[in-house]
Design a protein around this motif. Sequence first.
Motif, PDB file in Angstrom:
ATOM      1  N   GLU A  60       0.819  -1.188   0.091  1.00 38.36           N
ATOM      2  CA  GLU A  60      -0.084  -0.010  -0.048  1.00 38.36           C
ATOM      3  C   GLU A  60       0.930   1.202   0.042  1.00 38.36           C
ATOM      4  O   GLU A  60       0.650   2.352  -0.798  1.00 38.36           O
ATOM      5  N   VAL A  61       1.731   1.019   0.914  1.00 43.20           N
ATOM      6  CA  VAL A  61       2.823   2.378   0.963  1.00 43.20           C
ATOM      7  C   VAL A  61       3.533   2.753  -0.405  1.00 43.20           C
ATOM      8  O   VAL A  61       3.856   3.912  -0.851  1.00 43.20           O
ATOM      9  N   MET A  62       3.966   1.596  -0.944  1.00 42.83           N
ATOM     10  CA  MET A  62       4.685   1.651  -2.281  1.00 42.83           C
ATOM     11  C   MET A  62       3.639   2.287  -3.342  1.00 42.83           C
ATOM     12  O   MET A  62       4.243   3.283  -4.160  1.00 42.83           O
ATOM     13  N   PHE A  63       2.470   1.740  -3.511  1.00 43.10           N
ATOM     14  CA  PHE A  63       1.664   2.258  -4.470  1.00 43.10           C
ATOM     15  C   PHE A  63       1.247   3.941  -4.261  1.00 43.10           C
ATOM     16  O   PHE A  63       1.212   4.709  -5.326  1.00 43.10           O
ATOM     17  N   GLU A  64       0.866   4.016  -2.671  1.00 44.83           N
ATOM     18  CA  GLU A  64       0.688   5.382  -2.621  1.00 44.83           C
ATOM     19  C   GLU A  64       1.957   6.259  -3.037  1.00 44.83           C
ATOM     20  O   GLU A  64       1.919   7.293  -3.774  1.00 44.83           O
ATOM     21  N   THR A  65       3.277   5.841  -2.738  1.00 41.10           N
ATOM     22  CA  THR A  65       4.443   6.667  -3.041  1.00 41.10           C
ATOM     23  C   THR A  65       4.570   6.842  -4.579  1.00 41.10           C
ATOM     24  O   THR A  65       4.628   7.882  -5.197  1.00 41.10           O
ATOM     25  N   LEU A  66       4.050   5.747  -5.333  1.00 44.27           N
ATOM     26  CA  LEU A  66       4.052   6.143  -6.742  1.00 44.27           C
ATOM     27  C   LEU A  66       3.018   6.893  -7.412  1.00 44.27           C
ATOM     28  O   LEU A  66       3.362   7.688  -8.259  1.00 44.27           O
ATOM     29  N   ARG A  67       1.945   6.692  -6.619  1.00 48.26           N
ATOM     30  CA  ARG A  67       0.805   7.622  -7.222  1.00 48.26           C
ATOM     31  C   ARG A  67       1.082   9.146  -6.977  1.00 48.26           C
ATOM     32  O   ARG A  67       0.931   9.931  -7.741  1.00 48.26           O
ATOM     33  N   ASN A  68       1.612   9.456  -5.792  1.00 50.41           N
ATOM     34  CA  ASN A  68       2.024  10.676  -5.388  1.00 50.41           C
ATOM     35  C   ASN A  68       2.967  11.267  -6.212  1.00 50.41           C
ATOM     36  O   ASN A  68       3.406  12.636  -6.259  1.00 50.41           O
ATOM     37  N   ALA A  69       3.942  10.565  -6.846  1.00 48.36           N
ATOM     38  CA  ALA A  69       5.065  10.895  -7.790  1.00 48.36           C
ATOM     39  C   ALA A  69       4.617  11.745  -8.948  1.00 48.36           C
ATOM     40  O   ALA A  69       5.288  12.294  -9.756  1.00 48.36           O
ATOM     41  N   ARG A  70       3.444  11.122  -9.353  1.00 47.42           N
ATOM     42  CA  ARG A  70       3.067  11.329 -10.623  1.00 47.42           C
ATOM     43  C   ARG A  70       2.652  12.856 -10.815  1.00 47.42           C
ATOM     44  O   ARG A  70       2.144  13.762 -10.112  1.00 47.42           O
TER      45      ARG A  70
END
Length: 70
Positions: A60-70
């Motif tokens: 969950e943290v990984m996907f949230e981090t990737l989403r926030n990078a966009r």
Amino acid sequence: AYVLAEGGSLKQAELGERSKGEVFFVLDGSTVEELARQFRSGQALCNVSRLKASMSHLKEVMFETLRNAR
């Protein structure tokens, strides 16, 4: 996930510099180095339910981090 399941904590998740799909986890706790050594040596034992919960949390943290990078 093993370190988290055994009492470590997630201090930070950060994007890798080489790839936009790369996330690094910074773990914290007094036993992190010993737990990492046990894991690498193949001597790691832990509760499977806690390990699965830790893996889900990191995902969950990984996907949230990737989403926030966009």
